[in-house]
Write a protein that holds these residues in place. Structure first.
Motif, PDB file in Angstrom:
ATOM      1  N   PHE A 286       0.809  -1.220   0.000  1.00  0.00           N
ATOM      2  CA  PHE A 286       0.000   0.000   0.000  1.00  0.00           C
ATOM      3  C   PHE A 286       0.845   1.274   0.000  1.00  0.00           C
ATOM      4  O   PHE A 286       0.347   2.354   0.265  1.00  0.00           O
ATOM      5  N   HIS A 287       2.127   1.077  -0.247  1.00  0.00           N
ATOM      6  CA  HIS A 287       3.045   2.210  -0.333  1.00  0.00           C
ATOM      7  C   HIS A 287       2.977   3.126   0.885  1.00  0.00           C
ATOM      8  O   HIS A 287       2.950   4.342   0.769  1.00  0.00           O
ATOM      9  N   THR A 288       2.883   2.502   2.056  1.00  0.00           N
ATOM     10  CA  THR A 288       2.898   3.300   3.284  1.00  0.00           C
ATOM     11  C   THR A 288       4.325   3.235   3.820  1.00  0.00           C
ATOM     12  O   THR A 288       4.916   2.165   3.811  1.00  0.00           O
ATOM     13  N   PRO A 289       4.856   4.327   4.306  1.00  0.00           N
ATOM     14  CA  PRO A 289       6.238   4.249   4.825  1.00  0.00           C
ATOM     15  C   PRO A 289       6.314   3.345   6.045  1.00  0.00           C
ATOM     16  O   PRO A 289       5.407   3.347   6.880  1.00  0.00           O
ATOM     17  N   VAL A 290       7.388   2.557   6.120  1.00  0.00           N
ATOM     18  CA  VAL A 290       7.513   1.645   7.266  1.00  0.00           C
ATOM     19  C   VAL A 290       8.161   2.332   8.459  1.00  0.00           C
ATOM     20  O   VAL A 290       8.299   1.758   9.523  1.00  0.00           O
ATOM     21  N   THR A 291       8.577   3.564   8.250  1.00  0.00           N
ATOM     22  CA  THR A 291       9.346   4.225   9.305  1.00  0.00           C
ATOM     23  C   THR A 291       8.483   5.094  10.206  1.00  0.00           C
ATOM     24  O   THR A 291       8.977   5.892  10.968  1.00  0.00           O
ATOM     25  N   SER A 292       7.167   4.922  10.115  1.00  0.00           N
ATOM     26  CA  SER A 292       6.322   5.883  10.826  1.00  0.00           C
ATOM     27  C   SER A 292       6.318   5.710  12.348  1.00  0.00           C
ATOM     28  O   SER A 292       5.747   6.523  13.057  1.00  0.00           O
ATOM     29  N   GLY A 293       6.935   4.662  12.865  1.00  0.00           N
ATOM     30  CA  GLY A 293       7.074   4.542  14.320  1.00  0.00           C
ATOM     31  C   GLY A 293       5.838   3.980  14.987  1.00  0.00           C
ATOM     32  O   GLY A 293       5.090   3.201  14.385  1.00  0.00           O
ATOM     33  N   PRO A 294       5.619   4.393  16.252  1.00  0.00           N
ATOM     34  CA  PRO A 294       4.585   3.759  17.071  1.00  0.00           C
ATOM     35  C   PRO A 294       3.185   3.698  16.448  1.00  0.00           C
ATOM     36  O   PRO A 294       2.371   2.883  16.846  1.00  0.00           O
ATOM     37  N   LEU A 296       2.464   2.751  13.493  1.00  0.00           N
ATOM     38  CA  LEU A 296       2.436   1.866  12.326  1.00  0.00           C
ATOM     39  C   LEU A 296       1.209   0.959  12.222  1.00  0.00           C
ATOM     40  O   LEU A 296       0.514   0.971  11.215  1.00  0.00           O
ATOM     41  N   ILE A 297       0.909   0.173  13.279  1.00  0.00           N
ATOM     42  CA  ILE A 297      -0.214  -0.770  13.089  1.00  0.00           C
ATOM     43  C   ILE A 297      -1.564  -0.063  13.065  1.00  0.00           C
ATOM     44  O   ILE A 297      -2.550  -0.614  12.613  1.00  0.00           O
ATOM     45  N   PHE A 298      -1.582   1.168  13.565  1.00  0.00           N
ATOM     46  CA  PHE A 298      -2.860   1.874  13.586  1.00  0.00           C
ATOM     47  C   PHE A 298      -3.108   2.626  12.281  1.00  0.00           C
ATOM     48  O   PHE A 298      -4.206   3.070  12.009  1.00  0.00           O
ATOM     49  N   GLU A 299      -2.042   2.798  11.512  1.00  0.00           N
ATOM     50  CA  GLU A 299      -2.198   3.531  10.260  1.00  0.00           C
ATOM     51  C   GLU A 299      -2.255   2.589   9.070  1.00  0.00           C
ATOM     52  O   GLU A 299      -3.045   2.765   8.155  1.00  0.00           O
ATOM     53  N   THR A 300      -1.390   1.557   9.108  1.00  0.00           N
ATOM     54  CA  THR A 300      -1.277   0.687   7.945  1.00  0.00           C
ATOM     55  C   THR A 300      -2.406  -0.321   7.863  1.00  0.00           C
ATOM     56  O   THR A 300      -3.024  -0.490   6.820  1.00  0.00           O
ATOM     57  N   LEU A 301      -2.647  -1.029   8.952  1.00  0.00           N
ATOM     58  CA  LEU A 301      -3.624  -2.105   8.883  1.00  0.00           C
ATOM     59  C   LEU A 301      -5.016  -1.613   8.504  1.00  0.00           C
ATOM     60  O   LEU A 301      -5.663  -2.219   7.661  1.00  0.00           O
ATOM     61  N   PRO A 302      -5.496  -0.507   9.083  1.00  0.00           N
ATOM     62  CA  PRO A 302      -6.815  -0.034   8.665  1.00  0.00           C
ATOM     63  C   PRO A 302      -6.892   0.222   7.157  1.00  0.00           C
ATOM     64  O   PRO A 302      -7.946   0.047   6.550  1.00  0.00           O
ATOM     65  N   SER A 303      -5.771   0.611   6.535  1.00  0.00           N
ATOM     66  CA  SER A 303      -5.793   0.803   5.077  1.00  0.00           C
ATOM     67  C   SER A 303      -6.110  -0.500   4.376  1.00  0.00           C
ATOM     68  O   SER A 303      -6.893  -0.530   3.435  1.00  0.00           O
ATOM     69  N   ILE A 304      -5.478  -1.581   4.843  1.00  0.00           N
ATOM     70  CA  ILE A 304      -5.742  -2.864   4.190  1.00  0.00           C
ATOM     71  C   ILE A 304      -7.162  -3.303   4.481  1.00  0.00           C
ATOM     72  O   ILE A 304      -7.876  -3.758   3.602  1.00  0.00           O
ATOM     73  N   PHE A 305      -7.534  -3.168   5.736  1.00  0.00           N
ATOM     74  CA  PHE A 305      -8.857  -3.664   6.123  1.00  0.00           C
ATOM     75  C   PHE A 305      -9.960  -2.972   5.329  1.00  0.00           C
ATOM     76  O   PHE A 305     -10.989  -3.561   5.052  1.00  0.00           O
ATOM     77  N   SER A 306      -9.742  -1.705   4.977  1.00  0.00           N
ATOM     78  CA  SER A 306     -10.831  -1.051   4.238  1.00  0.00           C
ATOM     79  C   SER A 306     -10.821  -1.441   2.768  1.00  0.00           C
ATOM     80  O   SER A 306     -11.753  -1.126   2.047  1.00  0.00           O
ATOM     81  N   ASP A 307      -9.768  -2.129   2.340  1.00  0.00           N
ATOM     82  CA  ASP A 307      -9.700  -2.507   0.922  1.00  0.00           C
ATOM     83  C   ASP A 307     -10.003  -3.970   0.647  1.00  0.00           C
ATOM     84  O   ASP A 307      -9.990  -4.396  -0.494  1.00  0.00           O
TER      85      ASP A 307
END
Ligand code: TRP
Length: 460
Positions: A286-294, A296-307
């Motif tokens: 999903f082209h989300t940066p992996v360096t976003s820190g704490p 991460l799981i709250f920003e990235t996973l919801p993107s997948i879940f909504s898709d």
């Protein structure tokens, strides 16, 4: 819990013990597997250059983490006491290590329960079908930096700990772990397989497994990554503080400590790898940066879940399982502090739980505010939240594990150590190597990584 502990100290008979071998392994795994694996590991990998960090994490876990886990467990089982008592009874001068061991869970819990609150919030958002459309990072940033909502969730999470602690947790937690952990393992495994099939996922797996030595640009980087990997390995196994010693004190003489600990470490590594294989491939897909820190799981996973189809349901289940993992660890952390108050200061259980809850409630509020309004309040260049994390896994845990190794090698003496370890085991594996690790390798490595890591941290 049944009364099965060998009676070697006056209060041993009344302390009880783990009902079954499996119950013990699961409870210890429950304490080990927590936010460290599911929340911290993926973002640490992201921030510290991928495969190289993973490799170092494995090396630290196997070479040093496992022997230290065995050491703490053995210390607990042979003394059948709380942490402070265990150290003090062998040598009074070493009581301070026990004190550090109680202080550390307090610091950890002060931010652990804030993150636990975030997880509760996400779980509830999913089961109540809240709208997660739009920029997931912005949603998370807005939420975590606000002054009201995260604090309420943090207090709810903490209240659950207080309630369980008052009721008495042993039976509940031992039973609950029996259901929660296997379902966590299965679900995260399925989710990992799913994420690996996303387009571009392979790059995520490559990032996790293939070390990129170009990250080692300077000596500073090397020691920073080394310290982070060591802190992560020890944090994830719950080392350097009271909890393993505490659990060990309830362990039966029949258990083979080396084998049990190897299983716990194996499970812990497994869940960390699975978490990495869920989150990193998803980030790459999903082209989300992996360096976003704490976040991460709250920003990235919801993107997948909504898709994905039924994403809302999967989201709810995922956050429920992260909650289980976090909660079983949080209870163990909470117990180290409250048991100490009950044992040492003869407090009533309910008073101890309320007092600990109050103190953690307040410190958690500060930590939560430091994600938002108080972000600018900095201690050594870190906000309070990051500073608490730093104090726990880069300061207190290394000091605690360093002292434990010296304690085993030179105070308790390896001869006594091994004679206790022998109980329940037909043979001691790698005795010479373990001896070498406690006496020389671990103290030297931990000391060097600790000092150099600190220096590099503050040199930027
Ligand atoms: N190991 C836990 C995790 O990975 C965190 C933790 C550290 C912990 N120390 C502990 C849990 C002591 C229970 C007891 O999240």
């Amino acid at each position: 819990m049944e009364n099965q502990t060998n009676v070697s100290s006056p209060n041993a008979a009344s302390r009880g013990g783990f009902g079954s071998k499996l119950g013990f392994i699961l409870a210890t795994t429950g304490s080990a597997v927590g936010l460290g694996n599911l929340w911290m590991f993926p973002y640490m990998i992201g921030q510290n250059g991928g495969g190289l960090f993973f490799l170092l994490f494995l090396v630290f876990t196997v070479l040093f983490g496992l022997p230290i886990l065995i050491g703490e467990m053995n210390l607990g089982r042979s003394m059948q006491k709380d942490v402070i008592g265990a150290y003090r009874d062998i040598n009074k001068k070493w009581t301070f290590v026990g004190v550090i061991a109680v202080l550390c869970p307090f610091v950890i819990m002060s931010y652990y329960s804030v993150v636990g609150g975030w997880i509760l919030k996400y779980f509830f958002s999913y089961i109540t079908f809240q709208d997660f459309s739009g920029d997931k990072s912005a949603i998370f940033q807005n939420f975590s930096s606000s002054a009201g909502e995260p604090i309420v969730w943090h207090l709810i999470f903490l209240a659950l700990c207080v309630i369980l602690s008052c009721i008495g947790i042993e039976k509940g937690i031992e039973k609950a772990n029996l259901i929660m952990l296997p379902s966590l393992f299965v679900l995260i495994f399925i989710l990992a397989i799913y994420c690996m099939t996303l387009p571009g996922a392979f790059d995520g797996a490559k990032f996790l497994f293939v070390p990129d030595f170009s990250k080692f640009k300077s000596g500073n980087d090397i020691f920073k990554i080394l310290l982070a990997a060591m802190g992560q390995a020890f944090f994830s196994l719950s080392l350097g503080q009271g909890s393993i010693i505490n659990y060990g004190s309830y362990l039966r003489r029949k258990n083979n400590i080396q084998k049990d600990c190897a299983m716990v470490a194996g499970f812990d590594i497994f869940v960390a790898i699975m978490a990495g294989l869920v989150i990193l491939p998803a980030c790459f897909a999903f082209h989300t940066p992996v360096t976003s820190g704490p976040g991460l799981i709250f920003e990235t996973l919801p993107s997948i879940f909504s898709d994905i189809p039924a994403g809302g349901l999967i989201g709810a289940v995922f956050f429920l399982l992260v909650f289980f993992a976090a909660f079983s660890s949080a209870i163990a952390l909470f117990e180290v502090i409250s048991t100490m108050l009950v044992d040492r200061f003869k407090m009533k259980r309910i008073h101890a739980a309320l007092l600990v809850g109050l103190a953690l409630g307040i410190s958690g509020i500060f930590n939560s505010l430091s994600m938002g309004n108080w972000h600018s309040v900095s201690i050594f260049g870190m906000n309070l939240f990051t500073f608490s994390e730093f104090v726990a896994d880069k300061l207190l845990i290394p000091v605690g594990t360093f002292c434990l190794c010296l304690f085993i090698a030179y105070v308790w003496k390896t001869k006594n150590f091994f004679s206790h370890l022998q109980e329940g085991a037909s043979a001691i594996y790698l005795k010479k190597a373990m001896s070498f690790i406690y006496k020389y390798a671990a103290p030297v490595v931990i000391f060097l990584v600790f000092i150099m890591g600190l220096v590099s941290q503050f040199q930027q």
